[in-house]
Design a protein around this motif. Structure first.
Motif, PDB file in Angstrom:
ATOM      1  N   TYR A   1       0.827  -1.206   0.000  1.00 47.26           N
ATOM      2  CA  TYR A   1       0.000   0.000   0.000  1.00 47.26           C
ATOM      3  C   TYR A   1       0.866   1.262   0.000  1.00 47.26           C
ATOM      4  CZ  TYR A   1      -3.245   3.567   1.584  1.00 47.26           C
ATOM      5  OH  TYR A   1      -3.972   4.715   1.695  1.00 47.26           O
TER       6      TYR A   1
ATOM      7  N   THR B   1       3.338  10.071 -10.034  1.00 45.13           N
ATOM      8  CA  THR B   1       2.859  10.096 -11.413  1.00 45.13           C
ATOM      9  C   THR B   1       2.096  11.363 -11.752  1.00 45.13           C
ATOM     10  OG1 THR B   1       0.847   8.910 -10.801  1.00 45.13           O
ATOM     11  CG2 THR B   1       2.696   7.584 -11.602  1.00 45.13           C
TER      12      THR B   1
ATOM     13  N   VAL C   1      -1.027  11.884 -11.058  1.00 52.31           N
ATOM     14  CA  VAL C   1      -2.426  11.566 -11.329  1.00 52.31           C
ATOM     15  C   VAL C   1      -3.335  12.435 -10.483  1.00 52.31           C
ATOM     16  CG1 VAL C   1      -4.177   9.749 -11.176  1.00 52.31           C
ATOM     17  CG2 VAL C   1      -1.897   9.217 -11.993  1.00 52.31           C
ATOM     18  N   GLN C   2      -2.950  12.703  -9.261  1.00 49.94           N
ATOM     19  CA  GLN C   2      -3.798  13.501  -8.390  1.00 49.94           C
ATOM     20  C   GLN C   2      -3.948  14.925  -8.897  1.00 49.94           C
ATOM     21  OE1 GLN C   2      -1.708  13.062  -4.716  1.00 49.94           O
ATOM     22  NE2 GLN C   2      -0.593  14.953  -4.960  1.00 49.94           N
TER      23      GLN C   2
ATOM     24  N   LEU D   1       2.394   1.774  -3.422  1.00 48.30           N
ATOM     25  CA  LEU D   1       1.393   2.249  -4.376  1.00 48.30           C
ATOM     26  C   LEU D   1       1.073   3.729  -4.172  1.00 48.30           C
ATOM     27  CD1 LEU D   1      -1.062  -0.782  -4.483  1.00 48.30           C
ATOM     28  CD2 LEU D   1       0.493  -0.016  -6.291  1.00 48.30           C
ATOM     29  N   ILE D   2       1.035   4.156  -2.929  1.00 50.15           N
ATOM     30  CA  ILE D   2       0.795   5.576  -2.647  1.00 50.15           C
ATOM     31  C   ILE D   2       1.940   6.420  -3.183  1.00 50.15           C
ATOM     32  CG2 ILE D   2       0.654   7.273  -0.771  1.00 50.15           C
ATOM     33  CD1 ILE D   2      -1.945   5.794  -1.302  1.00 50.15           C
ATOM     34  N   LYS D   3       3.185   5.979  -3.003  1.00 51.62           N
ATOM     35  CA  LYS D   3       4.339   6.723  -3.528  1.00 51.62           C
ATOM     36  C   LYS D   3       4.288   6.802  -5.046  1.00 51.62           C
ATOM     37  CE  LYS D   3       7.710   6.041   0.130  1.00 51.62           C
ATOM     38  NZ  LYS D   3       8.984   5.445   0.512  1.00 51.62           N
ATOM     39  N   ILE D   4       3.945   5.689  -5.701  1.00 49.23           N
ATOM     40  CA  ILE D   4       3.849   5.673  -7.162  1.00 49.23           C
ATOM     41  C   ILE D   4       2.742   6.621  -7.612  1.00 49.23           C
ATOM     42  CG2 ILE D   4       3.195   4.241  -9.146  1.00 49.23           C
ATOM     43  CD1 ILE D   4       4.589   1.892  -7.680  1.00 49.23           C
ATOM     44  N   TYR D   5       1.615   6.595  -6.930  1.00 47.48           N
ATOM     45  CA  TYR D   5       0.493   7.451  -7.267  1.00 47.48           C
ATOM     46  C   TYR D   5       0.867   8.929  -7.141  1.00 47.48           C
ATOM     47  CZ  TYR D   5      -4.086   9.652  -6.925  1.00 47.48           C
ATOM     48  OH  TYR D   5      -5.171  10.471  -7.104  1.00 47.48           O
ATOM     49  N   LYS D   6       1.570   9.277  -6.077  1.00 46.67           N
ATOM     50  CA  LYS D   6       1.962  10.673  -5.873  1.00 46.67           C
ATOM     51  C   LYS D   6       2.994  11.126  -6.892  1.00 46.67           C
ATOM     52  CE  LYS D   6       0.910  11.123  -1.008  1.00 46.67           C
ATOM     53  NZ  LYS D   6       1.422  11.339   0.344  1.00 46.67           N
TER      54      LYS D   6
END
Length: 103
Positions: free
Chosen positions: A85, A95, A97-98, A88-93
């Motif tokens: 988890y 990229t 995307v937010q 995944l949060i690090k990858i999401y931040k």
């Protein structure tokens, strides 16, 4: 006894602060500090995921082994899911995307 335990908890927290301050100054004890930082970094995820895993296991009666195997399984699954988890949060931040979602 509740008040006594509360006072003991506050004293233990203050003493822990002094212990970790002492550890941070000693180069030999740096691995202990790194382990503590790692655990602190994922502690919220561990708490939430641990409660969820136990709830799912009890609800669906998934685990029918000895008690020590149950605890080993829950501990290992919790750590693995919490680390996944966090990654995944690090990858999401990273990229961006937010940013696209907010616009």
């Amino acid at each position: 006894t509740r008040y006594i335990y509360g006072i003991m908890a506050v004293c233990l927290i203050i003493a822990s602060g002094y212990v970790f301050d002492f550890i941070s100054e000693k180069k030999v004890l740096k691995p202990i500090l790194k382990i503590s930082e790692f655990a602190g970094d994922i502690s919220l995820e561990i708490y939430i995921i641990h409660a969820l895993i136990i709830r799912v296991i009890k609800h669906y009666k998934l685990f029918d082994f000895e008690w020590y195997l149950y605890y080993i399984f829950v501990f290992a699954a919790t750590i693995l899911i919490a680390l996944t988890y966090k990654k995944l949060i690090k990858i999401y931040k990273n990229t961006g995307v937010q940013k696209n979602v907010q616009e």
